[in-house]
Design an enzyme around this catalytic site. Structure first.
Site, PDB file in Angstrom:
ATOM      1  N   ASP A  34       0.826  -1.210   0.000  1.00 61.00           N
ATOM      2  CA  ASP A  34       0.000   0.000   0.000  1.00 61.00           C
ATOM      3  C   ASP A  34       0.858   1.256   0.000  1.00 61.00           C
ATOM      4  OD1 ASP A  34      -2.759  -1.003   0.243  1.00 61.00           O
ATOM      5  OD2 ASP A  34      -2.047  -1.850   2.133  1.00 61.00           O
ATOM      6  N   MET A 136     -12.447  -1.652  -3.123  1.00 59.73           N
ATOM      7  CA  MET A 136     -12.137  -1.368  -1.715  1.00 59.73           C
ATOM      8  C   MET A 136     -13.361  -1.691  -0.867  1.00 59.73           C
ATOM      9  SD  MET A 136      -9.037  -0.295  -1.523  1.00 59.73           S
ATOM     10  CE  MET A 136      -9.081   0.082   0.232  1.00 59.73           C
ATOM     11  N   GLY A 141      -6.899   4.243   3.017  1.00 60.64           N
ATOM     12  CA  GLY A 141      -6.046   5.120   3.822  1.00 60.64           C
ATOM     13  C   GLY A 141      -5.563   4.534   5.123  1.00 60.64           C
TER      14      GLY A 141
END
Ligand code: DX5
Ligand code: ZN
Length: 216
Positions: A34, A136, A141
């Site tokens: 990520d 997602m 985040g």
């Protein structure tokens, strides 16, 4: 075949190489990486130097998830540092086709990613051009969030589009996936499963094996 892609965001970075070897030996085929830029998402994770460095310790498929603004600016850098598959967000660029072409030109697999607020339909124009759609299942985040069940409905919609077009596109899910809900994601039509905290917290090898057992 279903594939597990452990997300190193939840790893112990002081022992990263060791932990990557552990997931690989336990049977994971992909490694989810990520990258966050502090613009597209609030956090900053890591970038090319970390990826080049872990490339030296493993041949596992590097599944790079770019959570960065205008990803087309950095495709070459991520290809060069060892990405095998590059996922970028549709929300992050105005030049989706350009980004797809750039990844292809460099001989890497291409994935397009949608955040929870983006409808499944958004991927349709690009389906024939990509290898993967990453849906997602949490807001991008941060690791350790709870899966948003409505996102699995989008997985169903994407799987239906893929089948309808006679494609073999992979569908990856990312966020809040654990051993006790992975079946729901598979049933919805996902075949590549990202798991961060559920793999790297506590006993890594046991966690990987528990996932793989459920994913057969
Ligand atoms: C979130 C990242 C995920 C994250 C998943 O923005 O894209 O890959 O590491 O972590 P878990 O599995 O803990 O939800
Ligand atoms: Zn991710």
């Amino acid at each position: 075949m279903n594939i597990l892609s452990p997300s190193i965001l939840a790893a112990d970075f002081s022992r990263l190489g060791e932990q990557i070897k552990e997931v690989e030996h336990a049977g994971a085929k992909y490694l989810h990486i990520d990258v966050m830029d502090g613009v597209f998402v609030p956090d900053i994770s890591f970038g090319m130097p970390v990826i080049s460095s872990i490339r030296k310790c493993s041949d596992i498929v590097f599944d790079v998830h770019l959570m960065i603004d205008r990803p087309e600016r950095y495709i070459k850098e991520f290809a060069d540092c060892g990405a095998n598959l590059i996922n970028f967000h549709l929300e992050a660029t105005e030049d989706v086709v350009g980004a797809i072409q750039r990844i292809r030109f460099l001989g890497r697999k291409v994935g397009i990613t949608i955040s929870p607020q983006t409808p499944a339909k958004a991927v349709e124009p690009y389906l024939k051009l990509v290898d993967m759609v990453l849906v997602m299942t949490v807001k991008p985040g941060f690791g350790g969030q709870k899966l948003i069940p409505e996102c699995l409905d989008k997985v169903r919609e994407v799987r239906a589009m893929v089948l309808e077009k006679g494609l073999r596109t992979d569908i990856e899910v990312d966020g809040g996936i654990r051993v006790d809900n992975v079946n729901q994601a598979l049933e919805a039509g996902a075949n590549v499963i990202v798991a961060g905290s559920a793999v790297f917290k506590n006993r890594i090898s046991d966690n990987v094996r528990a996932f793989l057992e459920k994913m057969q």
